[in-house]
Design an enzyme around this catalytic site. Structure first.
Site: not given
Length: 175
Positions: A48, A51, A119
């Site tokens: 994301n 990150e 996810d």
């Protein structure tokens, strides 16, 4: 598709095996929440925005800096593709050479809950790439699936019928 949620659950031997599989043409998608540089030559990573920013050292403030961060991550991982999810700002896909795509979100803009959206993106990207779809198609399918998930409360899933209905209801975004 492997994900470690910052738990360092993959040993060096497992990471070496994943890297080897990817080099032999197996689709390997990594949704690691830190230390992506351990993975070398894999098919795709799906961080994301936060990150990707932490991994690349680049503060992501717009699509241009997201592309820059994605290129940095490709350089350190030798991943073929980097899919950076940016929440309600869409997704940036960075590939070989100068290739980069910027995908807006699809579906309604009023999001109920983002739990599980990342996810969902990782899972749909993996499924699409493993079935031979182009990365842009994988990203669009993932965006539609994530839009379904974001309209539900809590960690949710998107059924194939729900994704098909979203594709029918919401036109393809202008790229």
């Amino acid at each position: 598709l492997v994900s470690d949620y910052d738990g360092d659950m993959f040993s060096d031997a497992v990471i070496a095996r994943l890297n080897s599989l990817a080099r032999r043409g197996v689709v390997v998608v990594v949704d690691s929440h830190s230390r992506l540089s351990r993975f070398k030559g894999i098919t795709c990573v799906t961080p994301n925005e936060a990150e990707a920013s932490a991994e690349s050292g680049i503060s992501i403030v717009d699509n241009a800096t997201a592309v820059e961060a994605g290129r940095g991550i490709r350089e350190t991982t030798d991943a073929r593709w980097v899919f950076i999810t940016r929440g309600n700002k869409g997704m940036v896909i960075v590939g070989p050479g100068r290739e980069a795509f910027r995908l807006p979100i699809v579906g309604p803009s009023e999001i109920v809950d983002v739990a599980g959206a990342g996810d969902t993106v990782s899972a749909v990207v993996t499924l699409a790439l493993a079935n031979g779809e182009a990365p842009l198609v994988a990203g669009l399918l993932a965006s539609y699936a994530a839009s379904v998930v974001c309209m539900k409360t809590g960690v949710a899933t998107a059924t194939p019928a729900e994704v098909a209905a979203a594709i029918t209801k919401y036109p393809l975004p202008k790229l």
